[in-house]
Every structure is written in C-alpha cells, then in structure tokens.
Enzyme design. Structure first.
Site, PDB file in Angstrom:
ATOM      1  N   HIS A 104      41.566   0.995 -27.910  1.00 34.14           N
ATOM      2  CA  HIS A 104      40.582   0.603 -26.908  1.00 34.14           C
ATOM      3  C   HIS A 104      40.336   1.744 -25.931  1.00 34.14           C
ATOM      4  O   HIS A 104      41.030   2.765 -25.947  1.00 34.14           O
ATOM      5  CB  HIS A 104      41.066  -0.629 -26.128  1.00 34.14           C
ATOM      6  CG  HIS A 104      40.958  -1.904 -26.889  1.00 34.14           C
ATOM      7  ND1 HIS A 104      41.906  -2.310 -27.800  1.00 34.14           N
ATOM      8  CD2 HIS A 104      39.997  -2.869 -26.894  1.00 34.14           C
ATOM      9  CE1 HIS A 104      41.548  -3.477 -28.325  1.00 34.14           C
ATOM     10  NE2 HIS A 104      40.395  -3.839 -27.791  1.00 34.14           N
ATOM     11  N   LYS A 151      41.662   0.250 -20.354  1.00 36.82           N
ATOM     12  CA  LYS A 151      42.303  -1.036 -20.678  1.00 36.82           C
ATOM     13  C   LYS A 151      43.745  -1.030 -20.171  1.00 36.82           C
ATOM     14  O   LYS A 151      44.489  -0.059 -20.409  1.00 36.82           O
ATOM     15  CB  LYS A 151      42.262  -1.301 -22.182  1.00 36.82           C
ATOM     16  CG  LYS A 151      42.731  -2.700 -22.563  1.00 36.82           C
ATOM     17  CD  LYS A 151      42.391  -3.015 -24.010  1.00 36.82           C
ATOM     18  CE  LYS A 151      42.849  -4.415 -24.402  1.00 36.82           C
ATOM     19  NZ  LYS A 151      42.206  -5.460 -23.590  1.00 36.82           N
TER      20      LYS A 151
END
Length: 263
Positions: A148, A152
């Site tokens: 990600h 994150k």
C-alpha cells in the site's frame, strides 16, 4: 417498489473515500442526504448538510456509509441502531468489543460489513477460502503479500487479514492460532500450517494483495490490484442500494454480489 430515491449519508465526508462517495452516490441514482465531519465543518465544493454527530445524520438517511475509524464504531453502532438506519461499514482494525457493537447493531438494522468493497477482492477472498479447503496446510504453505501507499498506518491491511481469515476458514482453523507476521531475525523454520503475512509500503500504491499457496511441487498465486479508490466507493454504494428493504442482519459483499445464493 420504492418510489422515493434512496437517501445515503456519508460518515467521514471529507476523507479520501468520503469525497469519492459524494460523487458516486448521485451517480448511482441515490440522494446524498448529508455527511459528518469531525466538527461539522462544511466540505468545500459539496452542497449538502454536514453534521458533527452521527445521530443527526442518521435521522436524515435511509443508510449511512462509513469509512471512518475504529474508535468511532461503537458510537456509530448505537446511533444507527437507535434511529433504525441501515449501515454500510468499511472501517477495519476493530477490537473484539467494537465488533460486538457491530453485531449488536445488526440485530436491529441491516449492516453490510466488509474489509474491502471491491467486487474483485470479494471474489479473490472467496477463492482463497475455497483453496484453503482444497489445499491442506500440511502440504501447501499459505502466504499473504500486500503493498500500500506510504501513508498507510496499519499492517497487515484489513483486506490482507480478511484474505488470511478466508484461508483459515477454509481449513477449519482460527487465523489467530496460525498467523505469522513481521518475520525478522533468526525465526527458525516455517511452522507447519502457518498463514504468513508480509506488508510492503511505498509511493502511492492504492492496494495490491496476493494470496500464495506453495507446495513442494507447485505454486498458485491469486493477485488483485486496485488502481483507483473509486472502486471502493462504487462498491459501497452498490451495497447501500442492495440493503434497501433487507431485514436486520449482518451481511457482507458476497451477499451483495449474490455469491451465497443457494448455499
């Protein structure tokens, strides 16, 4: 047949997914009834009521779509149950107590809860469960790899955990008893039947998830890549529309996609 358009509220209207939802709700033929922000401050470019408290929003809606934070879930569960407002919940990282609050709300209203509202992720997760059942841990090592964006803050991702839980469900075991995450240093050999997780972070990757089964003779890899967060917004609106007229209960995206028909 419902003559009135569905009224959808958005919890966290000024969040990344919230702003996309504000576009996708009217695009899906529903009415954007309003949203919440932390202090009720209007969101630039959006002409809809904005509230500081979820109960005020819920009273104006048929369903609330919620991609906020685990810390808000218990309060949201109580407010939506009390107002009889359906709930589409995409918030992840819930504690057992927070999940119990969701379960309690689902005894009063319809709730679609999912770690990921992408139809593709839903199908990959279902396949992971089927493969977990067909490929025993004594012969096939299961690993979940995810990547990600660099902002994150949690790892493994909620989607990765959902995929790992699907593998565990297929094998008839509890993920919590077999998870291996964050390997570092001299870890010793891989435990038999373990379900491993690896998390990568960098750039602005929306989301990549792979479920990997490896034996001494073959490897099978299921991979899903998200290119745009809009897929989560369109999936959540689809879930909200599906909820209309449903009885109280806890549902997921497999129900929305009608994958459980006849099961």
């Amino acid at each position: 047949m419902n003559a009135q358009p569905l009224r959808i509220g958005i919890a966290g209207l000024n969040g990344r997914v919230g702003r996309l939802l504000a576009e996708e709700v009217p695009a899906g033929g529903a009415v954007l009834a309003g949203g919440t922000t932390r202090d009720g401050t209007p969101v630039a470019g959006l002409d809809c009521p904005v509230h500081a408290h979820i109960a005020d929003l819920a009273r104006e809606c048929d369903v609330v779509i919620d991609f906020t934070h685990a810390s808000t879930v218990a309060a949201h569960a109580t407010a939506l149950a009390e107002t009889g407002t359906a709930w589409v919940l995409g918030t992840t990282g819930l504690s057992p107590a927070q999940q119990q609050a969701v379960d309690a709300a689902a005894r009063q209203v319809g709730v679609v809860q999912a770690a990921n509202f992408s139809p593709g992720v839903t199908l990959v997760t279902r396949l992971a469960r089927q493969m977990g059942a067909a490929l025993p841990g004594s012969d096939y090592d299961a690993e979940i790899l995810e990547m990600h964006h660099r902002q994150k803050v949690d790892a493994p991702s909620g989607t990765a955990l959902a995929m790992g839980r699907a593998v565990a469900d297929g094998r008839g075991i509890r993920l919590e008893d077999h998870i291996e995450s964050g390997r570092d240093g001299h870890t010793g050999p891989r435990a038999d039947g373990a379900i491993g997780f690896a998390a990568l972070r960098g750039g602005q990757i929306v989301g990549e998830h792979s479920v990997i089964f490896t034996s001494g003779h073959e490897q099978i890899v299921l991979t899903h890549r998200s290119f745009d967060r809009r897929v989560y917004a369109t999936g959540a609106v689809r879930a909200a529309k599906w909820l209309r007229g449903r009885p109280a209960g806890l549902y997921d995206m497999e129900d929305v996609l009608d994958l459980n028909a006849g099961s």
